[in-house]
Structure formats: structure tokens, C-alpha cells
Design a protein around this motif. Structure first.
Motif, short mmCIF file in Angstrom:
data_model
loop_
_atom_site.label_atom_id
_atom_site.label_comp_id
_atom_site.label_asym_id
_atom_site.label_seq_id
_atom_site.Cartn_x
_atom_site.Cartn_y
_atom_site.Cartn_z
N THR A 66 0.82 -1.07 0.16
CA THR A 66 0.13 -0.06 -0.13
C THR A 66 0.90 1.18 -0.04
N ARG A 67 2.28 1.05 0.60
CA ARG A 67 2.92 2.36 0.64
C ARG A 67 2.49 3.11 1.77
N PHE A 68 1.87 2.74 2.56
CA PHE A 68 1.10 3.68 3.76
C PHE A 68 2.15 3.37 4.86
N PRO A 69 2.33 3.97 5.94
CA PRO A 69 2.88 3.68 7.06
C PRO A 69 2.12 2.72 7.95
N ALA A 70 3.05 1.71 8.43
CA ALA A 70 2.44 0.59 9.17
C ALA A 70 2.39 1.00 10.69
N VAL A 71 3.19 2.03 11.04
CA VAL A 71 3.27 2.53 12.57
C VAL A 71 3.45 4.24 12.36
N GLU A 72 3.13 4.78 13.47
CA GLU A 72 3.63 6.28 13.57
C GLU A 72 4.67 6.59 14.20
N GLU A 73 5.43 5.61 14.87
CA GLU A 73 6.92 5.87 15.49
C GLU A 73 7.63 6.50 14.42
N GLU A 74 8.67 7.55 14.96
CA GLU A 74 9.81 7.97 14.18
C GLU A 74 11.18 7.80 14.92
N SER A 75 12.06 7.67 14.15
CA SER A 75 13.50 7.48 14.67
C SER A 75 14.56 8.39 14.10
N LEU A 76 15.42 8.81 15.01
CA LEU A 76 16.54 9.56 14.54
C LEU A 76 17.51 8.99 13.65
N GLU A 77 17.51 7.79 13.50
CA GLU A 77 18.54 7.08 12.29
C GLU A 77 17.69 7.31 11.01
N VAL A 78 16.38 7.13 10.85
CA VAL A 78 15.88 7.34 9.84
C VAL A 78 15.90 8.65 9.02
N TYR A 79 15.85 9.63 9.85
CA TYR A 79 16.03 10.86 9.53
C TYR A 79 17.47 11.52 9.16
N LEU A 80 18.19 11.12 9.87
CA LEU A 80 19.65 11.30 9.69
C LEU A 80 19.93 10.53 8.11
N TYR A 81 19.66 9.36 7.96
CA TYR A 81 19.94 8.65 6.53
C TYR A 81 19.01 9.54 5.68
N LEU A 82 17.85 10.01 5.72
CA LEU A 82 17.04 10.79 4.88
C LEU A 82 17.85 12.03 4.69
N ALA A 83 18.46 12.88 5.40
CA ALA A 83 18.95 13.95 5.09
C ALA A 83 20.10 13.80 4.30
N GLU A 84 20.94 12.81 4.59
CA GLU A 84 22.06 12.28 4.02
C GLU A 84 21.91 11.86 2.46
N TYR A 85 20.70 11.27 2.14
CA TYR A 85 20.05 10.95 0.94
C TYR A 85 19.80 12.18 0.10
N PHE A 86 18.99 12.84 0.87
CA PHE A 86 18.43 14.25 0.03
C PHE A 86 20.02 15.17 -0.42
N ARG A 87 20.99 15.02 0.45
CA ARG A 87 22.18 15.62 0.04
C ARG A 87 22.85 14.99 -1.09
N LEU A 88 22.78 13.84 -1.04
CA LEU A 88 23.58 13.14 -2.14
C LEU A 88 22.74 13.20 -3.45
N ILE A 89 21.49 13.39 -3.46
CA ILE A 89 20.76 13.59 -4.78
C ILE A 89 20.75 15.03 -5.21
N LYS A 90 21.42 15.79 -4.34
CA LYS A 90 21.39 17.42 -4.72
C LYS A 90 19.89 18.28 -4.41
#
Length: 333
Positions: A263-287
Motif C-alpha cells: 500500500t506504501r502507507f505507514p505501518a506505524v506512527e513511530e519515528e526514529s533519529l536514524e531514519v531522519y539522519l539517513y534521509l538528510a544524507e540521501y537528500f544531500r546526495l541527490i542534490k
């Protein structure tokens, strides 16, 4: 514990005290090590560096940080090398293996964890003019080269008690440094390159017996982001995932830790520091720096507002590095 070391560890663990109470003392199924308030005495380093994952991140932080206190901290790094030798390394004949944990009996290592430690040893050998670090790194890399391949593909681990490598390779573990630090990595790199998105998500691992990619009903965003980062760093864009993750951030303003693949929908509402650190790194990699800045500001607010339930020791290290590297981009208002 000397003053410099005390202050050094305080920088990495400063925020952890507000998240963990004495009753939070159980490890999860994967051996996750929590930071606990009652351990912030002389045992802090020993307790929080009981996983090879955390030790590798810490060793690299000592070399890579931009802060004056940690820069060129040769004595502290040497203490961690001594810790590596005394508690983590297991010798079998000429081979040197790294235990993934020292909190329990084990005869297995972790591929990406070993690569981080080997990378730190090579870098420190040059930085501190220590040829013995290079010699140790050479031996560790040689052991992986010799014992941890099936059909030319590096696997998740080796069980040295049975002289048997794993039958799978987890795609998030194929960090780019692997391809420069180990020998004959071409087939392993092809496994990563060929791991196309199914819909928008990647398979989790490649099974070497069936020679097929495998994926589950639920997907974990830290793994997906690490796979996307690994592919991007070897010049393999993931356009379907890139389009989806940007759209998902635009729509929700957050990325929970787990999604339902179909479905591509969230299975939970929980957030984590790890996900956001990798997300920021990925966004910088793709300019997509503007996206990265927004994510980093959001991370800062999550920490400041004490909204995260669980943060691991290595996440605090990555967070401190992120803050120092991009502090000019983080809005604190």
C-alpha cells in the motif's frame, strides 16, 4: 577516567539522559544496546561500545569530527584499538575475526560493522603515522576476503565456529567502502546495482542459494534509505524511490520507521533519529539540499522537544556529526 575522555563522551551522550530511565534496560532481538542513565560513570564507554557497530562508528567519529575537542584524538583512538584487540577480535589460525557483540557468546561478525572498523584503522594509520594500525586492518580485510564469500559475493557474516559464511547478503550492509577496501568485489557490486525498486521499494536481501532477491510485507525505512544511499554512492540512481520519498515528505512532513510494501502507507506512527539522519544524507546526495535542511531542522526539534522514545548510541554520534557539519543550515526557531 581522565578529564578529556570524560568531556569527549559527554558530547556524544549529552542528550541521552533525557530519554532513558533505569527500567529501560532490555536489548531488542537484534542486540540493540540502549544508553541508560545509571551507566554514566566509568563504565559508560564499556557498556555503550559493546557492539562492533557502535565501536566502528565511534572510531570514525574520533577521526572525522570537526570539533576541536575530538580532532586528532590519538590517545582515545588508541584506547579503542586496544579495546578492539582485547574484547572483539578472535584469532583462528592466521585469521582475525571481529565479534559483532561482546555482551554474549557469538562466533559471527557483521560485514558493514567490520568495514567501518577497517576503514577507521586505515585512516588512523595515515593520520597518526601508525603502521601497526594498517597491519591490523590488512589482516582483518584478508580474513573477510578469504572466508566471507559465496560464488564471488560477500555475505552478511561468517560463522567461524563452523567455517561457514552466511547464505545471504543484506543490501543495506553493502556500504560503498566495502568496494574499495576488499578484493574482487565486482559480483557483490552487481548484486547492489541490480536491486531495482519493486514499485518504489527495494528488496531487503539477496539469497545466494536461490539466487533471488527477497522482500517482506513490511519494510523498514532505515534499510531502504541505506540501500538508496549505497546505490547512489556507486553511481546507481534510484529514481522511483527518489520520487516517492520526496513526495512522501511533502505530503506528511515526516517518515515513520515502517511502511507496508503493497500500500506504501505507514505501518506505524513511530519515528526514529536514524531514519531522519539517513534521509538528510540521501537528500544531500541527490542534490536536494533544501529538503535536507528541512529534515535536519525537524530532527533538531524532535530532540529539543524530547519526542523520540528510543535513541541508540551510534545515532547520537551521527547526530553530533550532522549538527557540526550542517549547523548553519539548521533553524532553531
Amino acid at each position: 577516567m581522565n578529564l578529556k575522555k570524560t568531556v569527549l563522551l559527554a558530547l556524544l551522550l549529552l542528550f541521552a539522559l533525557i530519554y532513558f530511565s533505569p527500567q529501560s534496560n532490555e536489548d531488542d532481538i537484534a542486540g540493540v544496546n540502549e544508553v541508560k542513565e545509571e551507566e554514566f560513570e566509568d563504565g559508560t564507554t564499556e557498556e555503550n561500545l559493546s557492539l562492533s557497530r557502535d565501536l566502528g562508528y565511534y572510531m570514525n567519529t574520533l577521526l572525522d569530527t570537526h570539533t576541536w575537542l575530538l580532532k586528532n584524538n590519538e590517545m582515545e583512538f588508541d584506547q579503542q584499538v586496544d579495546r578492539l584487540k582485547r574484547f572483539f577480535i578472535v584469532q583462528k589460525g592466521e585469521d582475525l575475526f571481529i565479534r559483532w557483540t561482546i555482551k554474549e557468546e557469538t562466533s559471527a561478525n557483521g560485514l558493514a560493522d567490520d568495514i567501518r572498523i577497517i576503514k577507521a584503522l586505515y585512516k588512523a594509520a595515515d593520520q597518526f603515522d601508525r603502521p601497526d594500525y594498517k597491519e591490523l586492518a590488512d589482516k582483518l580485510a584478508s580474513t573477510i576476503n578469504k572466508t566471507q564469500q559465496i560464488q564471488g559475493v560477500y555475505t552478511d557474516y561468517t560463522d567461524w565456529a563452523f567455517n561457514e559464511p552466511a547464505k545471504r547478503v543484506t543490501l543495506s550492509e553493502l556500504v560503498p567502502d566495502l568496494f574499495t577496501l576488499l578484493n574482487q568485489t565486482g559480483q557483490t557490486e552487481e548484486v547492489l546495482k541490480n536491486a531495482k525498486e519493486y514499485g518504489v521499494f527495494f528488496p531487503e536481501f539477496y539469497d545466494l542459494e536461490s539466487q533471488q532477491y527477497k522482500w517482506g510485507y513490511d519494510i523498514y525505512m532505515e534499510e531502504q534509505l541505506r540501500i538508496a544511499i549505497n546505490r547512489q554512492r556507486i553511481g546507481q540512481p534510484s529514481l522511483a524511490f527518489q520520487t516517492w520519498i520526496m513526495s512522501e515528505w511533502d505530503k506528511r512532513g515526516k517518515i515513520p520507521v515502517r511502511y507496508i510494501r503493497t500500500t506504501r502507507f505507514p505501518a506505524v506512527e513511530e519515528e526514529s533519529l536514524e531514519v531522519y539522519l539517513y534521509l538528510a544524507e540521501y537528500f544531500r546526495l541527490i542534490k536536494k539540499d533544501q529538503y535536507a535542511k528541512v529534515v535536519e531542522t525537524y530532527v533538531y526539534k524532535l530532540i529539543d522537544e524530547k519526542r523520540l522514545k528510543l535513541v541508540h548510541f551510534f545515532e547520537w554520534q551521527l547526530y553530533e556529526v550532522m549538527k557540526e557539519s550542517h549547523k548553519e543550515d539548521i533553524s532553531t526557531t
